[in-house]
Design an enzyme around this catalytic site. Structure first.
Site, short mmCIF file in Angstrom:
data_model
loop_
_atom_site.label_atom_id
_atom_site.label_comp_id
_atom_site.label_asym_id
_atom_site.label_seq_id
_atom_site.Cartn_x
_atom_site.Cartn_y
_atom_site.Cartn_z
CG HIS A 121 -1.94 1.00 1.33
ND1 HIS A 121 -1.68 2.32 1.68
CD2 HIS A 121 -3.28 0.91 1.15
CE1 HIS A 121 -2.82 3.00 1.70
NE2 HIS A 121 -3.79 2.18 1.37
CG ASP A 198 0.46 -2.13 6.05
OD1 ASP A 198 -0.47 -2.15 6.89
OD2 ASP A 198 0.30 -1.67 4.90
CD GLN A 201 -6.89 -4.38 4.36
OE1 GLN A 201 -7.83 -5.10 4.69
NE2 GLN A 201 -7.07 -3.13 3.95
CE LYS A 224 -7.37 -0.04 6.23
NZ LYS A 224 -8.25 0.28 5.11
CB CYS A 364 -3.69 3.25 -1.69
SG CYS A 364 -4.81 4.61 -1.40
#
Length: 409
Positions: A121, A198, A201, A224, A364
């Site tokens: 991302h 990261d 998700q 999220k 993104c």
């Protein structure tokens, strides 16, 4: 609780869009919020809205307890060793920028390497681009297999003793790929590099244990994972955070201020300048309570089942291309696709007319779009409140989309 019982807890899902029952398939962009989170936010603003840490009055004490209590919930949620390792931020983007601007600037020089992947991302790509420019370091990319996955063999070839930072997404927001973070972290450490993850998700969908993963930094966002917008978390190993300088200066993060010099509070507060995101943190704590009640293992299993069903149903549509691993067990609940000769924005527009919310664009991830040799894709993403019936409606909508554009052209 099954998906239908869980769905009842999300007020926003009980509505019509364009005269059709809402089918929300955009949770990778932001998830919806259960009544448990909405009620906690309302209670904070109605009953004990106050600033934290500084006041000794009743409301301030209650707000501080709620804010710091949420930090402990986060610590347990990702199995960090100490609350000193949990920093509240505005989201994943802010958290990753803190690592790049504080740790990165202090520890990188010309000739050093930063390793990321093509599937990152922009939030986990641009900070490293800028850091490389500022320090003279080299930015390197992990190659991808044909299905978009990362092989451990390629990781071993790409990371070298010159590598100082490895930063990789745990779960791709486009491909749904679940990356072998534990193995990547091991190889990074063998070469003297730190491992940044990261987790935007991953945290909503998988059980995360930062100690087992072996990562040095882990970033994720509340919105999220059924929490409020504007709140996120940076986990960092204590010994690293202690040697890092703050990137924002002002109230809350100081210890002593003189005319020409100042000292900082201890961890984690030295990284939380200004009035913190109090309601957001308390709401995130409520979201964590909710997710743990449902069970992260149950959420993961439910999404694997939905992904497998979606891939099977969508494979029946002539001209549909699905990106990412074919094995649903190797991916989270994200299906990114294109329909032949129909632009993704047109796909999303027709689906919206049917009450179906999906995402369209480059997500993104423009570098990954170039790797896929497309300019954009459509994306359906599932969460704990979605059902196979939602996927059936998506497939029906895609068939209508094909028919509509066949008639037009």
């Amino acid at each position: 609780m099954n998906a239908l019982e869980i769905r009842e807890l999300f007020p926003i899902l009980h509505q019509e869009v364009n005269g059709k029952p809402l089918v929300y398939l955009d949770s990778a962009a932001t998830s919806q919020k259960p009544v448990q989170v909405i009620d906690v936010l309302e209670k904070y603003y109605r009953e004990y809205n106050s600033n934290v840490h500084r006041g000794v009055h009743t409301l301030g004490t209650k707000a501080t307890d709620g804010y710091e209590g949420a930090r402990e919930k986060v610590r347990k949620f990702i199995n960090a060793k100490s609350i000193e390792e949990i920093i509240f931020t505005r989201g994943t983007t802010t958290a990753l920028n803190i690592v790049a601007n504080s740790y990165g600037r202090a520890n990188l020089a010309a000739g050093d390497e930063i390793v990321i992947s093509y599937m990152e991302h922009h939030s986990n790509l641009i900070p490293w681009q800028q850091l490389a420019k500022q320090t003279g370091a080299t930015l390197k990319y992990l190659p991808l297999q044909d299905d978009g996955s990362i092989s451990v063999e390629d990781v071993q070839k790409t990371i070298t003793p010159n590598t100082k930072i490895v930063s990789v997404v745990y779960v791709s927001n486009v491909l749904g790929v679940i990356n072998p973070i534990k193995e990547i972290a091991r190889i990074a450490h063998e070469n003297g590099a730190v491992m940044v993850v990261d987790g935007a998700q991953a945290a909503p969908h998988l059980k995360v244990d930062v100690q087992e993963l072996g990562c040095d930094f882990f970033a994720f966002s509340g919105h999220k994972m059924c929490g409020p917008t504007g709140i996120g978390v940076l986990y960092g190993k204590k010994q690293l955070l202690e040697n890092m300088e703050p990137v924002e200066f002002g109230g809350e993060m100081i210890d002593f201020v003189d005319l020409y010099d100042s000292t900082w509070k201890e961890l984690p507060w030295k990284f939380e300048g200004g009035t913190p995101i109090i309601a957001g943190a308390i709401g995130l704590g409520a979201a964590i309570d909710f997710l743990q009640e449902v069970g992260l293992e149950n959420i993961e299993a439910h999404e694997h089942k939905l992904a497998a069903y979606a891939m099977q149903r969508m494979s029946e549509i002539e001209g549909a291309t699905i990106y990412g691993p074919k094995d649903a067990a190797k991916r989270a609940g994200v299906i990114t696709f294109n329909l032949a000769d129909v632009h993704p924005h047109d796909v999303a527009t027709v689906l919206d007319a049917e009450g179906i919310a999906v995402r369209a664009g480059h997500h993104c991830a423009q570098v990954l779009m170039k790797w896929l040799k497309v300019s954009a894709t459509a994306r359906a993403s599932f969460y704990l409140y979605n059902t196979e019936e939602d996927i059936d409606k998506l497939v029906e909508g895609l068939v209508k989309t094909k028919e509509y554009f066949s008639d037009v052209f």
